[in-house]
Scaffold this motif. Structure first.
Motif, PDB file in Angstrom:
ATOM      1  N   ARG A   1     -13.615  -3.515  -1.789  1.00  0.00           N
ATOM      2  CA  ARG A   1     -13.311  -3.048  -0.434  1.00  0.00           C
ATOM      3  C   ARG A   1     -12.618  -4.139   0.389  1.00  0.00           C
ATOM      4  N   CYS A   2     -13.057  -5.390   0.235  1.00  0.00           N
ATOM      5  CA  CYS A   2     -12.409  -6.505   0.944  1.00  0.00           C
ATOM      6  C   CYS A   2     -10.978  -6.705   0.441  1.00  0.00           C
ATOM      7  N   ALA A   3     -10.800  -6.622  -0.877  1.00  0.00           N
ATOM      8  CA  ALA A   3      -9.451  -6.741  -1.443  1.00  0.00           C
ATOM      9  C   ALA A   3      -8.560  -5.626  -0.911  1.00  0.00           C
ATOM     10  N   GLY A   4      -9.122  -4.422  -0.784  1.00  0.00           N
ATOM     11  CA  GLY A   4      -8.362  -3.293  -0.240  1.00  0.00           C
ATOM     12  C   GLY A   4      -7.885  -3.549   1.174  1.00  0.00           C
ATOM     13  N   ILE A   5      -8.755  -4.114   2.004  1.00  0.00           N
ATOM     14  CA  ILE A   5      -8.354  -4.453   3.384  1.00  0.00           C
ATOM     15  C   ILE A   5      -7.221  -5.481   3.350  1.00  0.00           C
ATOM     16  N   GLY A   6      -7.345  -6.475   2.464  1.00  0.00           N
ATOM     17  CA  GLY A   6      -6.303  -7.499   2.348  1.00  0.00           C
ATOM     18  C   GLY A   6      -4.969  -6.913   1.908  1.00  0.00           C
ATOM     19  N   ILE A   7      -4.999  -6.033   0.908  1.00  0.00           N
ATOM     20  CA  ILE A   7      -3.769  -5.386   0.423  1.00  0.00           C
ATOM     21  C   ILE A   7      -3.167  -4.511   1.514  1.00  0.00           C
ATOM     22  N   SER A   8      -4.020  -3.805   2.230  1.00  0.00           N
ATOM     23  CA  SER A   8      -3.554  -2.958   3.321  1.00  0.00           C
ATOM     24  C   SER A   8      -2.895  -3.795   4.424  1.00  0.00           C
ATOM     25  N   ALA A   9      -3.494  -4.921   4.765  1.00  0.00           N
ATOM     26  CA  ALA A   9      -2.919  -5.818   5.778  1.00  0.00           C
ATOM     27  C   ALA A   9      -1.581  -6.396   5.294  1.00  0.00           C
ATOM     28  N   LEU A  10      -1.517  -6.743   4.009  1.00  0.00           N
ATOM     29  CA  LEU A  10      -0.249  -7.227   3.435  1.00  0.00           C
ATOM     30  C   LEU A  10       0.819  -6.140   3.544  1.00  0.00           C
ATOM     31  N   GLY A  11       0.440  -4.896   3.242  1.00  0.00           N
ATOM     32  CA  GLY A  11       1.384  -3.783   3.369  1.00  0.00           C
ATOM     33  C   GLY A  11       1.898  -3.633   4.792  1.00  0.00           C
ATOM     34  N   ALA A  12       1.003  -3.764   5.768  1.00  0.00           N
ATOM     35  CA  ALA A  12       1.423  -3.679   7.170  1.00  0.00           C
ATOM     36  C   ALA A  12       2.400  -4.806   7.508  1.00  0.00           C
ATOM     37  N   ALA A  13       2.125  -6.008   7.024  1.00  0.00           N
ATOM     38  CA  ALA A  13       3.004  -7.151   7.287  1.00  0.00           C
ATOM     39  C   ALA A  13       4.384  -6.943   6.653  1.00  0.00           C
ATOM     40  N   VAL A  14       4.420  -6.458   5.418  1.00  0.00           N
ATOM     41  CA  VAL A  14       5.693  -6.195   4.734  1.00  0.00           C
ATOM     42  C   VAL A  14       6.473  -5.122   5.494  1.00  0.00           C
ATOM     43  N   PHE A  15       5.781  -4.069   5.902  1.00  0.00           N
ATOM     44  CA  PHE A  15       6.429  -2.973   6.625  1.00  0.00           C
ATOM     45  C   PHE A  15       7.005  -3.448   7.958  1.00  0.00           C
TER      46      PHE A  15
END
Length: 197
Positions: free
Chosen positions: A83-97
Motif C-alpha cells: 500500500r505504501c509503494a502504491g502511494i509512492g507510485i501514484s505520487a510519481l505518476g502525478a509528478a510525471v503528469f
C-alpha cells in the motif's frame, strides 16, 4: 493505516487539481483542452475517446469511493508495504503528469484535434517519453490501485490502461499528418512510454 488514506487523498487532489487548473488556465486563453470524443474524427477514434472519457470519469469516482467508503477488509492487497509503494507510485505518476503538462504549455490537449494549432514538444520530459502525460496517468492509476485495491478499482485500472494505450495508437496515426517528418524523426529517437519501453 489512517495516514495512507490521507496521503491518498492528497495525491488525488494534486493530480486532479493540476488537471483542472491547467484546463482553466488554457480556457482563459480561448483554448479548449478536452477534445475527447469531439470534432471531426474517424469513427474508431471517436469510440476510443468516448470510452476513455467515460472510463476516466468513472475512475475518479471509484478512487473517491475507495478513499471514503472501502476500508481494509475489502482490499485484495492489504500488506502495508504494498500500500505504501502504491502511494509512492501514484505520487510519481502525478509528478510525471504535472511535468508533462508544464512542458506542453499551450499545446496540451486531451484527444485528437485537427482544428487547433499545436507545437511538437520534444524537450524536457518529452526527450525520454513521447507520451509522459499518459505514462503519468498509468502510474497514478496503478499506484492508487495498489494502495486501495478493491476489485472495482483494479478492473477500472486495467480498463483505463488499455484505453490509454489505444488512444496513444490513434494519436500516432494522427501526429504524422500534422507534424510530418519532424514527428517521424522524433518517433525514431524517443520511446513511446519510457526510455526503451
Amino acid at each position: 493505516m489512517e495516514s495512507l488514506y490521507w496521503l491518498g487523498f492528497l495525491v488525488l487532489v494534486l493530480f486532479y487539481g493540476s488537471y483542472l487548473c491547467k484546463q482553466l488556465l488554457l480556457k482563459r486563453q480561448g483554448i479548449s483542452t478536452n477534445r475527447l470524443g469531439l470534432g471531426n474524427k474517424p469513427a474508431r477514434t471517436l469510440r476510443i475517446e468516448t470510452a476513455l472519457k467515460f472510463a476516466t470519469f468513472t475512475m475518479a469516482g471509484m478512487q473517491i469511493i475507495s478513499l471514503l467508503v472501502v476500508k481494509e477488509a475489502y482490499l485484495l492487497l492489504a500488506q502495508h508495504i504494498i500500500r505504501c509503494a502504491g502511494i509512492g507510485i501514484s505520487a510519481l505518476g502525478a509528478a510525471v503528469f504535472i511535468t508533462a503538462m508544464a512542458y506542453m504549455k499551450t499545446s496540451w490537449r486531451a484527444g485528437v484535434d485537427s482544428d487547433q494549432n499545436t507545437v511538437l514538444i520534444k524537450s524536457g520530459i518529452y526527450r525520454i517519453s513521447r507520451n509522459p502525460a499518459f505514462l503519468g496517468f498509468d502510474l497514478f492509476y496503478i499506484g492508487f490501485a495498489l494502495a486501495f485495491s478493491n476489485p472495482l478499482q483494479l478492473v477500472f485500472t486495467l480498463l483505463c490502461v488499455v484505453l490509454f494505450h489505444l488512444q496513444i495508437l490513434e494519436e500516432e496515426q494522427y501526429l504524422p499528418l500534422v507534424f510530418g517528418n519532424a514527428y517521424e524523426e522524433y518517433k525514431q529517437v524517443t520511446a513511446r512510454y519510457f526510455i526503451f519501453f
